[in-house]
Design an enzyme around this catalytic site. Structure first.
Site, PDB file in Angstrom:
ATOM      1  N   GLY A 156      57.933  37.564  72.316  1.00 12.05           N
ATOM      2  CA  GLY A 156      57.382  38.750  72.298  1.00 12.05           C
ATOM      3  C   GLY A 156      58.683  39.865  72.201  1.00 12.05           C
ATOM      4  O   GLY A 156      59.623  39.063  71.884  1.00 12.05           O
TER       5      GLY A 156
ATOM      6  N   HIS B 192      38.322  54.123  31.357  1.00 13.31           N
ATOM      7  CA  HIS B 192      39.210  54.318  30.265  1.00 13.31           C
ATOM      8  C   HIS B 192      39.247  52.620  29.710  1.00 13.31           C
ATOM      9  O   HIS B 192      40.320  52.483  28.998  1.00 13.31           O
ATOM     10  CB  HIS B 192      40.536  54.696  30.543  1.00 13.31           C
ATOM     11  CG  HIS B 192      40.549  56.103  30.956  1.00 13.31           C
ATOM     12  ND1 HIS B 192      40.190  57.322  30.014  1.00 13.31           N
ATOM     13  CD2 HIS B 192      40.814  56.737  32.165  1.00 13.31           C
ATOM     14  CE1 HIS B 192      40.228  58.317  30.771  1.00 13.31           C
ATOM     15  NE2 HIS B 192      40.578  58.068  32.094  1.00 13.31           N
TER      16      HIS B 192
END
Ligand code: F6R
Length: 603
Positions: free
Chosen positions: A100, A499
């Site tokens: 940690g 498109h």
């Protein structure tokens, strides 16, 4: 993330500790060490892999029936013998291993140094044995209780000394192993599996005093905790995956913790400031003409996101470039900050792009997960992702930490340039802080994703759409899907669908649309409606509080409400789970997809 083992036994523990550390090798590490206690402390550590370390660790002199061991994956300080754990106090009487991050270590270290403590490493961990030393008056348990009350951040700590073995957990896992002639502690079950299957899991805010014939669990206030003993049924291979079917799933579920580690110590909500991990030079900011982000694959998607946020928070011209194109294409300006993003730090295309940026006189910043990787040696400015080792080939937790890192960088640049007001920065920082728990909530709803994935597993192709900051999420969703499921997938800006790609839409080409609350929500919803009107099913990723989306889309997967600029950290997790469950249904080799490698070291 690093690995911890500890044991108290009726016989010598050093061979057991080395064996247990070897069982954590699959997690990845750059250095290792152990300490045993027999009237005095013996410590041995080194850099490299266990097979080469075996000799260096030299078990011959290591006597003792209590000890701790550690495999380190560097986050603070480079891989070196000095930075490897265990760390000891000034007198060398007690040894500590830690997983940690101690967020307030700089301030604690300053105080300790003023009081005469001498440090020998660059790690955050080393403050712990020194704090213990100051508080030790006969009981290591008491000293540890007092010490943890001073630590900010996440930790799993194990300490050994004259008084035996103690452990404490806050945000980083620890499991106690119980047997008739020895008791153990470890960060991961596989370490102790050959010795026992009887375990007790420590929860956050709990400590254990481990003796050969007893284990006492207490909370940080010293109150006894009754913890049921459990029996682990997993085999060794399952245990390495933490009981998950694949490393990728394990790594997806590690994201709340990895994110918390990534942001630990870097956010100052009160002041509305972020420490992105490198010093931003105010004079440099004044002449800065633009920011370019470069990367490949998933890291390129993080680059797209970083560019979008940085543009919004600084008003500077920004760009995201494929690293493979950057090397050969035109390069703009001189006073440019180039941010190279590479989780491995070894991707040839990205390394060449970083080199080119340096040659062009740009300031270069690298974002990577691997301490000591080639990219980190190309510039002084490196920000670490702190994701821990990622074993699945497809990036998951490194991507979310890349998103968090570029968001923090964009906020910091916005503050330095004066374009991002403090109040806005405070709001964004508060939102970032909430992300680990919100990601956890997404993971808790995994069944919904799984059942939707099952319904569309026979699809011909998938399209993923999003706008603005959600466009990189769509791109990443498509990449994850194609990599691990082998189903053709494309990511598009939602407005682009009409498109061309709309011609491909049928009942068998679902469109996954990022429809979380944002100023562009209505626009993306229009694209989704266009799909539904052509019989294409839309799977929406929508905010919890949104009541509209469900009326227009065939499926809705929910994420917690969040500021739209940061909700990509949540939508991405849904995309990962969705791809994972489609791939799983199709029986793909998820952790090792065909034709792909974890780091691509050729151009
Ligand atoms: C996707 C993936 C690849 C990598 C790419 C760059 O899941 O893992 O697309 O993102 O090869 O790798 P790094 O970040 O190591 O430079």
């Amino acid at each position: 993330m690093c690995g911890i083992v500890g044991a108290v036994s009726g016989s010598e523990v050093a061979p057991v500790l080395v064996d247990a550390l070897k069982r954590l090798e699959y997690r990845g590490y750059d250095s290792a060490g152990l300490a045993t206690y027999a009237g005095s402390l013996s410590v041995s550590k080194g850099v490299g892999r266990m097979e080469t370390l075996d000799e260096a660790l030299g078990l011959s002199g290591m006597e003792g029936r209590a000890g701790v061991g550690h495999t380190r994956w560097a986050t603070h300080g480079k891989p070196s013998e000095g930075n490897a754990h265990p760390h000891t106090d000034c007198d060398g009487d007690l040894a500590v291993v830690h997983n940690g991050i101690v967020e307030n270590y700089a301030e604690l270290r300053e105080g300790l140094e003023e009081r005469g403590h001498v440090f020998s490493s660059y790690t955050d961990t080393e403050v712990v044995p020194h704090l213990l030393e100051e508080r030790l008056d006969g009981s290591l348990e008491h000293a540890l209780r007092e010490t943890v009350s001073e630590l900010e951040g996440s930790f799993a700590i194990c300490a050994v000394g004259e008084d035996g073995l103690v452990a404490a957990r806050n945000g980083s896992p620890l499991v106690i192993g119980l047997s008739d002639d020895a008791n153990f502690v470890a960060s991961d079950v596989p370490a102790i599996l050959p010795y026992t299957r009887r375990v007790k899991y420590l929860l956050d805010g709990e400590m254990a005093v481990i003796k050969r014939d007893s284990v006492e669990v207490r909370d940080f206030d010293g109150e006894p905790v009754e913890r049921e003993e459990e029996v682990v049924e997993w085999d060794a291979e399952e245990a390495e995956r933490g009981g998950y079917e694949h490393y990728m799933l394990k790594e997806i579920h590690e994201q709340p913790r990895a994110l918390a580690e990534c942001m630990g110590g870097r956010l100052d909500e009160l002041m509305g400031e972020v420490d992105p991990g490198v010093a931003l030079d105010r004079d440099g900011m004044e002449v800065l003409e633009g920011v370019e982000f470069v990367g490949c694959g998933t890291s390129y998607h993080a680059a797209l996101y970083g560019a979008r946020l940085t543009g919004e928070f600084t008003g500077l011209p920004v760009n995201a470039r494929h690293a493979s194109e950057y090397r050969y294409g035109p390069v703009s300006g001189k006073n440019i900050l180039t941010v190279g993003i590479t989780q491995s730090g070894e991707t040839a295309d990205t390394l060449r792009a970083i080199e080119r940026a340096g040659d062009e006189g740009h300031a270069v910043l690298v974002l990577t997960n691997v301490v000591g990787s080639t990219a980190t040696r190309m510039t002084d400015d490196v920000v670490y992702l702190r994701s821990g080792p990622e074993i699945g080939v497809a990036a998951s937790k490194t991507f979310t930490n890349q998103l968090a890192c570029v968001a923090m960088l964009a906020i910091a640049l916005g503050r330095e340039s004066g374009d991002l007001p403090r109040s806005e920065a405070k709001h964004l920082i508060a939102e970032l802080r909430d992300m680990p728990s919100k990601v956890q909530r997404v993971l808790d709803e995994v069944e919904d994703v799984e059942s939707v994935a099952e319904s569309y597993v026979d699809s011909e192709a998938f399209f993923f759409i999003g706008r603005g900051v959600d466009y990189p999420v769509a791109m990443e969703g498509a990449l994850k899907m194609k990599e691990i499921s082998y189903v053709h997938s494309e990511g598009y800006p939602a407005g682009e669908l009409k498109h061309g790609p709309l011609a491909l839409i049928t009942r068998r080409t679902p469109v996954v649309a990022v429809l979380t609350s944002s100023p562009l929500y209505e626009k993306t919803l229009s694209s989704a409606k266009e799909v539904e009107a052509r019989d294409g099913p839309v799977i929406a990723v929508a905010s919890e509080s949104d009541e509209d989306t469900g009326r227009f889309c065939e499926e809705v997967l929910r994420v917690p409400d969040a500021d739209h600029r940061l909700s990509p950290l949540l939508s991405t997790v849904v995309m990962q789970l969705f791809a994972y469950h489609v791939a799983r249904e199709l029986g793909r080799p998820i952790d090792r997809p065909r034709n792909l490698a974890k780091s691509v070291t050729v151009e």
